[in-house]
Structure formats: C-alpha cells, structure tokens
Design an enzyme around this catalytic site. Sequence first.
Site, mmCIF file in Angstrom:
data_model
loop_
_atom_site.group_PDB
_atom_site.id
_atom_site.type_symbol
_atom_site.label_atom_id
_atom_site.label_comp_id
_atom_site.label_asym_id
_atom_site.label_seq_id
_atom_site.Cartn_x
_atom_site.Cartn_y
_atom_site.Cartn_z
ATOM 1 N N SER A 153 0.844 -1.197 0.000
ATOM 2 C CA SER A 153 0.000 0.000 0.000
ATOM 3 C C SER A 153 0.877 1.244 0.000
ATOM 4 O O SER A 153 1.700 1.437 0.903
ATOM 5 C CB SER A 153 -0.900 0.015 1.231
ATOM 6 O OG SER A 153 -1.439 1.315 1.390
ATOM 7 N N ASP B 114 -6.346 -6.748 4.268
ATOM 8 C CA ASP B 114 -5.753 -5.405 4.240
ATOM 9 C C ASP B 114 -5.837 -4.792 5.631
ATOM 10 O O ASP B 114 -6.933 -4.598 6.159
ATOM 11 C CB ASP B 114 -6.528 -4.548 3.228
ATOM 12 C CG ASP B 114 -6.000 -3.122 3.118
ATOM 13 O OD1 ASP B 114 -4.920 -2.832 3.676
ATOM 14 O OD2 ASP B 114 -6.681 -2.304 2.457
ATOM 15 N N MET C 237 -12.234 3.803 -0.709
ATOM 16 C CA MET C 237 -12.948 4.016 0.556
ATOM 17 C C MET C 237 -13.700 5.335 0.415
ATOM 18 O O MET C 237 -13.328 6.373 0.974
ATOM 19 C CB MET C 237 -11.939 4.042 1.709
ATOM 20 C CG MET C 237 -11.396 2.653 2.034
ATOM 21 S SD MET C 237 -9.849 2.701 2.937
ATOM 22 C CE MET C 237 -8.704 2.890 1.561
ATOM 23 N N MET D 52 -11.390 -6.579 5.396
ATOM 24 C CA MET D 52 -10.550 -5.600 6.112
ATOM 25 C C MET D 52 -10.130 -6.169 7.464
ATOM 26 O O MET D 52 -10.946 -6.699 8.209
ATOM 27 C CB MET D 52 -11.313 -4.291 6.337
ATOM 28 C CG MET D 52 -11.568 -3.465 5.087
ATOM 29 S SD MET D 52 -10.089 -2.946 4.185
ATOM 30 C CE MET D 52 -9.195 -2.009 5.422
ATOM 31 N N HIS E 276 -8.269 0.651 -4.058
ATOM 32 C CA HIS E 276 -9.184 0.381 -2.942
ATOM 33 C C HIS E 276 -9.928 1.677 -2.636
ATOM 34 O O HIS E 276 -9.356 2.603 -2.058
ATOM 35 C CB HIS E 276 -8.344 -0.100 -1.741
ATOM 36 C CG HIS E 276 -9.141 -0.322 -0.491
ATOM 37 N ND1 HIS E 276 -8.540 -0.442 0.745
ATOM 38 C CD2 HIS E 276 -10.476 -0.461 -0.283
ATOM 39 C CE1 HIS E 276 -9.486 -0.634 1.677
ATOM 40 N NE2 HIS E 276 -10.659 -0.641 1.082
ATOM 41 N N ASP F 174 -4.841 3.446 -1.959
ATOM 42 C CA ASP F 174 -5.947 3.727 -1.041
ATOM 43 C C ASP F 174 -6.560 5.095 -1.350
ATOM 44 O O ASP F 174 -5.976 6.132 -1.058
ATOM 45 C CB ASP F 174 -5.453 3.691 0.406
ATOM 46 C CG ASP F 174 -5.154 2.280 0.869
ATOM 47 O OD1 ASP F 174 -6.066 1.429 0.791
ATOM 48 O OD2 ASP F 174 -3.996 2.017 1.272
ATOM 49 N N MET G 217 -9.322 7.697 -0.446
ATOM 50 C CA MET G 217 -10.216 8.055 0.677
ATOM 51 C C MET G 217 -10.781 9.448 0.441
ATOM 52 O O MET G 217 -10.064 10.345 -0.009
ATOM 53 C CB MET G 217 -9.435 8.054 1.991
ATOM 54 C CG MET G 217 -8.709 6.750 2.293
ATOM 55 S SD MET G 217 -7.976 6.796 3.935
ATOM 56 C CE MET G 217 -6.958 5.301 3.874
ATOM 57 N N HIS H 189 -1.069 -1.219 -4.288
ATOM 58 C CA HIS H 189 -2.378 -0.975 -3.662
ATOM 59 C C HIS H 189 -2.534 0.528 -3.418
ATOM 60 O O HIS H 189 -1.719 1.150 -2.739
ATOM 61 C CB HIS H 189 -2.446 -1.750 -2.350
ATOM 62 C CG HIS H 189 -3.747 -1.665 -1.620
ATOM 63 N ND1 HIS H 189 -4.824 -2.476 -1.910
ATOM 64 C CD2 HIS H 189 -4.146 -0.878 -0.589
ATOM 65 C CE1 HIS H 189 -5.824 -2.193 -1.086
ATOM 66 N NE2 HIS H 189 -5.438 -1.217 -0.266
#
Length: 221
Positions: free
Chosen positions: A9, A174, A67, A136, A65, A34, A36, A32
């Site tokens: 990540s 993760d 979120m 998660m 990913h 993230d 957000m 990866h």
Amino acid sequence: MNRGQIAPSILSADFASLSAELERISNADWAHIDVMDAHFVPNLTLGLPVVEALQKVTPIPLDCHLMIEDPDRWAPAYAEAGAGSVTFHIEAARDPRHLARTLRAAGARASMALKPATPFEPYEELLPEVDMVLVMTVEPGFGGQSFMADQMPKVAQVREAVRRHGGEIWVQVDGGVSAATIEQCAEAGADVFVAGSAVYGAESAAGAVDELRALASAHLA
Ligand code: DX5
Ligand code: ZN
C-alpha cells in the site's frame, strides 16, 4: 502451484516521490492505492488524477481500494483509467451487481470490500459478479494500525464460499499485515495480501515483499 500475491500500500510511501516509491516495489504483484474521500472514512488521500498519473509511469498493475461514498458514480472511472483491479466497499454501494458488471466491462477485476463489522453472508450471492473479496483487518482509514485477528473466521468463511462457488475469486486481507500476521491470514484462506507499513517501513521494500510472499506462499490454505 499457487503463490500468495503481495500488494504494497502506497499509503505508507513518500507521497512527494510516488514514482520512485513504486520503483522500490518492482517485484510486487500489485500496487495498492488507497483512495479516501473524508466521508466514507475520516481521512483524505488521493483520487483519479493521481491514479491516472501513476498508471502512466508504472508497469505494476494498480489495485485501487476505494474508501469512498457513492462508488456507483465514481468507481468506473478508475477502471477506465486502466486500473487492473477496482475495489468498492459493499457498505457504500447502492447497486453492487450493476457496479461490478460495469467495472468488468471496463476491463478491470471487480472486487467488494467488507469493513470489520460487516458480515459476509448477506453478500455471498454477489460472488458470481466479483473477482475478489477484500476482508478488512483494520477499521479502514489509516495505515499502521493493529491487525484484527478476529477477522480470520470471516476470511475462512469467504474462502469456503468461494470453494463452493468455484471459479477463480481471490480473497484479500488489508490492514496490519506483516511478517508476524501474514501466516494466519494465509492459513485462514487469504491469497492476496496488502501491506503498507510492513513494506514501506522496511529498509528494503523489495526485500519485505519477497519475505512476505515466501511466508504467505508456505501457508496458503
Ligand atoms: C487502511 C488501508 C490500508 C493501509 C494498510 O484503510 O486500506 O491499505 O494502507 O496499512 P498497514 O499495512 O500499515 O496496516
Ligand atoms: Zn487499502
């Protein structure tokens, strides 16, 4: 022979040098990313323009990913940008079946993520629509949190459902994944492992990727 896949990540990487930070993990299976939005989780990271820029400079497939709220609206653009895999949170999706189909039609692997408090059973019927399920192992929002071993029964439950269903559906974990915790994830049935601080906090990020992959591969369920 199956082997575990490692997805470092970049949340724990140096955001001022992302291109160089991706070169440090050239042996990884995925990068990866993230995303957000400060609404679905209490943190804000990066979005589509950064993903498009990274896509241009790295040969490593991107594992996005998301979120974010309203993935039905925002997720397809990540697939269109060339991400190899796009994960939306099942808690945020309005029409996950349609969303997964849209992601696949755009050429990406489609994946659904479950927060620690979210049970898997209500969503098992979606398995034919997805290529991966992300369980998660921390509350999403931040890197460097402690691994939640109490999620291992859910990993095993997803793996069992995948076995029954057939087809090649990956099970990803993760959060808090490290040399100390990756074996129990593999034994429970995970086969794709996200690691942020354990990779980018190591002196040799590539060395950490190799070590994690070896540990995981030796313990795959
Ligand atoms: C948490 C993110 C994770 C995070 C993992 O919300 O989804 O990908 O970067 O970081 P570590 O491996 O440090 O727990
Ligand atoms: Zn993540």
